[in-house]
Design a protein around this motif. Structure first.
Motif, mmCIF file in Angstrom:
data_model
loop_
_atom_site.group_PDB
_atom_site.id
_atom_site.type_symbol
_atom_site.label_atom_id
_atom_site.label_comp_id
_atom_site.label_asym_id
_atom_site.label_seq_id
_atom_site.Cartn_x
_atom_site.Cartn_y
_atom_site.Cartn_z
ATOM 1 N N ILE A 7 85.923 25.253 32.022
ATOM 2 C CA ILE A 7 85.068 24.390 31.821
ATOM 3 C C ILE A 7 83.902 24.175 32.534
ATOM 4 C CG2 ILE A 7 84.891 21.795 31.543
ATOM 5 C CD1 ILE A 7 87.810 21.381 31.260
ATOM 6 N N PHE A 8 82.685 24.120 32.275
ATOM 7 C CA PHE A 8 81.482 24.098 32.984
ATOM 8 C C PHE A 8 80.562 23.155 32.687
ATOM 9 C CE2 PHE A 8 77.195 26.385 33.728
ATOM 10 C CZ PHE A 8 77.278 26.123 35.212
ATOM 11 N N ASP A 9 80.024 22.522 33.606
ATOM 12 C CA ASP A 9 79.166 21.356 33.317
ATOM 13 C C ASP A 9 77.696 21.981 33.182
ATOM 14 O OD1 ASP A 9 77.456 19.064 32.734
ATOM 15 O OD2 ASP A 9 78.627 17.833 34.483
ATOM 16 N N LEU A 10 77.173 22.081 32.020
ATOM 17 C CA LEU A 10 75.779 22.866 31.993
ATOM 18 C C LEU A 10 74.546 21.647 32.507
ATOM 19 C CD1 LEU A 10 75.920 24.311 28.578
ATOM 20 C CD2 LEU A 10 75.495 25.435 30.614
ATOM 21 N N LYS A 11 74.896 20.497 32.850
ATOM 22 C CA LYS A 11 73.869 19.456 33.051
ATOM 23 C C LYS A 11 73.932 18.943 34.272
ATOM 24 C CE LYS A 11 73.009 17.910 28.356
ATOM 25 N NZ LYS A 11 73.035 16.547 27.464
ATOM 26 N N THR A 40 89.452 24.233 40.721
ATOM 27 C CA THR A 40 88.174 23.393 40.254
ATOM 28 C C THR A 40 87.518 23.008 41.368
ATOM 29 O OG1 THR A 40 89.730 21.313 40.920
ATOM 30 C CG2 THR A 40 89.644 22.273 38.566
ATOM 31 N N GLU A 41 86.165 22.658 41.226
ATOM 32 C CA GLU A 41 85.128 22.167 42.133
ATOM 33 C C GLU A 41 84.073 21.440 41.376
ATOM 34 O OE1 GLU A 41 82.140 25.472 43.316
ATOM 35 O OE2 GLU A 41 83.832 26.459 43.290
ATOM 36 N N PRO A 42 83.242 20.655 41.784
ATOM 37 C CA PRO A 42 82.287 19.935 41.041
ATOM 38 C C PRO A 42 81.581 20.504 40.045
ATOM 39 C CG PRO A 42 81.977 19.280 43.360
ATOM 40 C CD PRO A 42 82.953 20.262 43.517
ATOM 41 N N GLY A 43 81.734 20.096 38.675
ATOM 42 C CA GLY A 43 81.251 20.813 37.674
ATOM 43 C C GLY A 43 81.901 21.944 37.095
ATOM 44 N N LYS A 145 89.543 43.041 24.289
ATOM 45 C CA LYS A 145 89.863 41.734 24.926
ATOM 46 C C LYS A 145 89.135 40.691 24.166
ATOM 47 C CE LYS A 145 93.071 42.963 25.403
ATOM 48 N NZ LYS A 145 94.425 42.285 25.143
ATOM 49 N N PRO A 146 89.558 39.666 23.998
ATOM 50 C CA PRO A 146 88.660 38.501 23.419
ATOM 51 C C PRO A 146 88.121 37.457 24.282
ATOM 52 C CG PRO A 146 91.253 37.874 23.098
ATOM 53 C CD PRO A 146 90.918 39.381 23.877
ATOM 54 N N LEU A 147 87.185 36.923 23.676
ATOM 55 C CA LEU A 147 86.598 35.804 24.727
ATOM 56 C C LEU A 147 85.762 34.783 23.785
ATOM 57 C CD1 LEU A 147 86.371 34.604 27.406
ATOM 58 C CD2 LEU A 147 84.388 35.954 28.083
ATOM 59 N N TYR A 148 86.371 33.554 23.740
ATOM 60 C CA TYR A 148 85.586 32.521 22.819
ATOM 61 C C TYR A 148 85.086 31.618 23.923
ATOM 62 C CZ TYR A 148 88.842 34.537 19.197
ATOM 63 O OH TYR A 148 89.365 35.155 18.255
ATOM 64 N N TYR A 149 83.671 30.946 23.288
ATOM 65 C CA TYR A 149 83.209 30.081 24.060
ATOM 66 C C TYR A 149 82.586 28.842 22.935
ATOM 67 C CZ TYR A 149 78.857 32.247 23.045
ATOM 68 O OH TYR A 149 77.656 32.824 22.469
ATOM 69 N N GLY A 150 82.128 27.868 23.495
ATOM 70 C CA GLY A 150 81.384 26.826 22.564
ATOM 71 C C GLY A 150 80.787 25.750 23.726
ATOM 72 N N SER A 151 79.865 25.027 23.281
ATOM 73 C CA SER A 151 79.174 24.042 24.115
ATOM 74 C C SER A 151 79.262 22.565 23.095
ATOM 75 C CB SER A 151 77.833 24.031 24.591
ATOM 76 O OG SER A 151 77.270 24.625 23.308
ATOM 77 N N LEU A 152 79.509 21.531 23.805
ATOM 78 C CA LEU A 152 79.468 20.312 23.365
ATOM 79 C C LEU A 152 78.428 19.386 23.701
ATOM 80 C CD1 LEU A 152 83.118 19.096 24.277
ATOM 81 C CD2 LEU A 152 82.490 20.356 22.330
ATOM 82 N N PRO A 153 77.878 18.618 23.063
ATOM 83 C CA PRO A 153 76.571 17.790 22.861
ATOM 84 C C PRO A 153 76.399 17.143 24.284
ATOM 85 C CG PRO A 153 77.655 17.259 20.559
ATOM 86 C CD PRO A 153 78.641 18.154 21.523
ATOM 87 N N ASP A 154 77.528 16.875 25.098
ATOM 88 C CA ASP A 154 77.357 16.281 26.487
ATOM 89 C C ASP A 154 77.122 17.038 27.265
ATOM 90 O OD1 ASP A 154 79.839 17.371 26.547
ATOM 91 O OD2 ASP A 154 80.684 15.526 27.289
ATOM 92 N N GLY A 155 76.813 18.591 26.996
ATOM 93 C CA GLY A 155 76.502 19.495 28.062
ATOM 94 C C GLY A 155 77.909 20.328 28.554
ATOM 95 N N THR A 156 79.112 19.810 28.075
ATOM 96 C CA THR A 156 80.133 20.681 28.370
ATOM 97 C C THR A 156 80.334 22.058 27.918
ATOM 98 O OG1 THR A 156 81.302 18.477 28.875
ATOM 99 C CG2 THR A 156 82.540 20.552 28.762
ATOM 100 N N VAL A 215 69.831 24.949 33.058
ATOM 101 C CA VAL A 215 69.344 25.860 31.948
ATOM 102 C C VAL A 215 69.990 25.911 30.677
ATOM 103 C CG1 VAL A 215 68.412 28.068 31.807
ATOM 104 C CG2 VAL A 215 68.588 27.173 33.979
ATOM 105 N N ALA A 216 69.042 25.845 29.691
ATOM 106 C CA ALA A 216 69.811 25.926 28.248
ATOM 107 C C ALA A 216 70.670 27.013 28.098
ATOM 108 C CB ALA A 216 68.556 25.892 27.251
ATOM 109 N N LEU A 217 71.524 26.963 27.220
ATOM 110 C CA LEU A 217 72.733 28.059 26.982
ATOM 111 C C LEU A 217 71.742 29.132 26.469
ATOM 112 C CD1 LEU A 217 75.614 28.625 26.815
ATOM 113 C CD2 LEU A 217 75.724 27.885 24.295
ATOM 114 N N PRO A 218 72.039 30.267 27.110
ATOM 115 C CA PRO A 218 71.113 31.450 26.562
ATOM 116 C C PRO A 218 71.948 32.358 25.437
ATOM 117 C CG PRO A 218 72.298 32.003 28.432
ATOM 118 C CD PRO A 218 72.663 30.483 28.376
ATOM 119 N N GLN A 219 71.239 33.191 24.979
ATOM 120 C CA GLN A 219 71.843 34.133 24.029
ATOM 121 C C GLN A 219 72.599 35.319 24.893
ATOM 122 O OE1 GLN A 219 72.142 34.105 20.690
ATOM 123 N NE2 GLN A 219 71.264 32.084 21.096
#
Length: 640
Positions: A7-11, A40-43, A145-156, A215-219
């Motif tokens: 889990i990473f806080d983008l904001k 864990t550490e902040p964000g 090896k697989p890797l899935y990701y996604g971002s939520l509207p709150d920046g998570t 920074v906005a989620l890059p490609q």
């Protein structure tokens, strides 16, 4: 092998809920039952499930650098870590373990994002650098090896080795991506980078993703591609000799393990080649595992036994009965999204068998894509020669008309089945190949989907996936081009996904030497005539193995890892198929033309048509809807 989550806080630096992170991590317990770890550490929150293979005593994760500023969670194996360690030590880095994971943190410190270019292996990992406030994700070159990701509207921002980890996050939206549905019913899987959900993506093979807070989620960024660059003149004899040398070396580096190791042995060319090389490299007998089938039309066990006898392996065989269909719901929950390769059933069983004897198994996957082993390659080149006789501007209207008016005759001798030939000649090369690999072609999908759903697609067509890759192909050679398409779609989306989920369900690590990237690069540069010679696929591979394996292993008709779907759907699964395909679960989606679904079931079960592949694809979609979409705790249904 392992499972990773994060889990990473983008904001901002909001505190990560450790209970949520632990729950996400626990959904992947089957991937690493030996040990779990969280940081864990902040964000930022990272989680790891460990299957111990190398450095059993000290390879715990998350793993840190010397001052704790860089931390990594890693799924996979870096086979050249023994070579990288002294190089990094000479550059001033201190190692506290003897595991490949620690190489990643120091390689990041030394080379940054380019560190992945130094790794030889299969991997997905996430690395947090607190000094640079950077989260770095990477996936191996071929997508083992697989890797899935996604971002939520709150920046998570969320990531995990399986989709179920993301689904365990509170409020993650289970909204189906309509375009993914179109692609699934064409390919039988959802190709990278889509997943079945709008809010989640797969990190494509050979890509990295670098995130910075604020920074906005890059490609994702590509760091490697299959080159298909010619080596220049090379004789057949030289190619045969070098192929064996390179294959042996790719297998040798995959024999490092502190736990029991073996191999899958189907009796086909690729797995037999791997076993033959292993037998020459190991001091003790190779542990080999095979599945047999009660139905002789699907049974290769006698060929596997012949290879096992030749190389004096410790060979283990279990029979899968033709009614082994109780796995349907288990597989649907295990894969997290619709997946219609029916060979997932025997693959699951051979992994189950292997785990009773070993913790690491080598497989022969990748030989068909690299060395043109599929029959469809031969058919594609034949169609290409016919297409070359007339320009598309003439072929498309002429043969398109003939394809429309000529009756479909699946029941007739091949000489009378001209409809599909006419349709093929009316297409361009990418369209033609797309239709040769489609589980359900354009006409069938047009009938399958309801009119409201087709409007929602807004013109999206599954062939667009192949066009995207074809436009970027590094070769114009007709054979190399379709091999490239398979390496970008079928190999990671179907073959490697199938093996990863089936093996990880049993905490079994599978290594894939024929997909060693250095071997893949070399094989891609061989002349096409060395791969497909007349009717013989994998020509140079088979020639190089003639002194190791008998001709009835090398040159027999390819069988594949199939199950008797057509008989199941007219026999023991007859009512189950009818109930599932025509039931409320699918009707309530609004995706399907229910009258056509009834027509498919009736015609198949009466023997009028063979819709077995299509019905299996629909059946697995229905199972996904019940086990994942309608089950908030779907991960529990895996039973692992």
């Amino acid at each position: 092998m392992c499972g990773i989550v994060g889990i990473f806080d983008l904001k901002d630096k909001r505190e990560v809920d450790q209970q949520v992170l632990a729950r996400m991590n626990q959904t992947q317990f089957h991937r690493g039952p030996d040990e779990g770890g969280l940081h864990t550490e902040p964000g930022v929150g990272l989680g790891h499930r460990r299957l111990s293979i190398i450095d059993l005593s000290s390879g715990h994760q998350p793993l840190f650098n010397e001052d704790g500023s860089v931390v990594v969670v890693f799924n996979g194996e870096i086979y050249n870590y023994v070579d990288l360690m002294p190089e990094l030590q000479q550059l001033g880095h201190t190692f506290r373990t003897h595991c490949d994971t620690e190489v990643i943190v120091h390689a990041w410190e030394e080379w940054g994002e380019a560190c992945v270019e130094r790794f030889r292996g299969m991997f997905s990992f996430a690395l947090w650098d607190s000094k640079k406030e950077t989260l770095f994700l990477a996936r191996d070159r071929l997508g083992i090896k697989p890797l899935y990701y996604g971002s939520l509207p709150d920046g998570t921002f969320l990531f995990g080795s399986e989709l179920k980890a993301l689904l365990a996050y509170p409020g993650f939206p289970r909204v189906i991506d309509d375009c993914a549905v179109e692609e699934y019913f064409a390919y039988g899987y959802v190709p990278e980078p889509r997943t079945i959900f709008e809010g989640a993506k797969k990190l494509p093979p050979a890509h990295t993703l670098t995130l910075k807070r604020g920074v906005a989620l890059p490609q994702p960024k590509e760091y490697w591609d299959v080159p298909f660059t010619s080596h220049g003149p090379i004789s057949e004899q030289e190619a045969q000799e070098e192929l064996i040398v390179r294959l042996r070396e790719a297998i040798r580096i995959r024999l490092v393990s502190e736990v029991p190791l073996g191999a899958f042995l189907s009796g086909g060319v690729d797995s037999s080649a791997v076993v033959a090389m292993m037998a020459g490299l190991m001091n003790e007998p190779v542990n080999t595992c095979s599945i047999s089938f009660g139905d002789p039309a699907f049974n290769e066990s006698a060929f596997a036994q012949k290879v096992a006898d030749q190389f004096h392996t410790q060979h283990y065989v279990e029979q899968v009965e033709s009614d082994d269909y109780d796995l349907i719901d288990k597989l649907a929950a295990l894969y997290d999204e619709p997946f219609a390769d029916s060979s997932a059933i025997p693959t699951y069983r051979v992994c189950e068998l292997a785990k009773k004897r070993v913790t690491v198994a080598l497989s022969g996957d990748g030989g068909d894509e690299n060395l043109a082993g599929y029959r469809r390659y031969r058919y594609h080149l034949y169609e290409e020669r016919m297409r070359a006789m007339l320009p598309l501007s003439i072929r498309k209207p002429l043969f398109g008309l003939l394809g429309n008016v000529y009756p479909k005759a699946d029941w007739a001798p091949k000489v009378f089945r001209a409809k599909s030939t006419f349709e093929a000649l009316a297409r361009d090369p990418v369209e033609g190949y797309f239709h040769s690999v489609s589980v359900m072609g354009d006409t069938l999908r047009d009938k399958l989907f309801s009119n409201p759903f087709k409007l929602k697609l807004q013109g999206h067509h599954a062939v667009d996936v192949m066009r995207y890759h074809a436009d970027r192909a590094p070769t114009d050679d007709p054979l190399s081009r379709v091999q490239y398409l398979d390496m970008k779609t079928y190999l990671p989306g179907d073959i490697l996904t199938k093996v990863d989920r089936a093996s990880m369900a049993h905490a079994l690590e599978v290594r894939v030497p024929i997909l060693d990237h250095q071997l893949v690069e070399w094989m891609s540069g061989l002349p096409s005539t060395y791969k497909l010679r007349g009717q013989e696929g994998k020509y140079i591979f088979k020639k190089s193995l003639e002194s190791y394996l008998p001709d009835d292993i090398l040159y027999r008709t390819k069988m594949g890892f199939s199950v008797p779907l057509a008989n199941w759907f007219r026999g023991p699964l007859k009512q189950r198929v009818r109930d599932a395909v025509l039931g409320e679960t699918l009707a309530s989606t609004g995706i399907f033309d229910m009258a056509f679904l009834r027509e498919m079931v009736d015609q198949h079960q009466s023997g009028m048509r063979d819709y077995s592949a299509s019905l299996w694809t629909i059946l697995m979609f229905e199972a996904f809807m019940r086990n994942v979409m309608q089950n908030e705790s779907a991960s529990k249904a895996t039973g692992v």
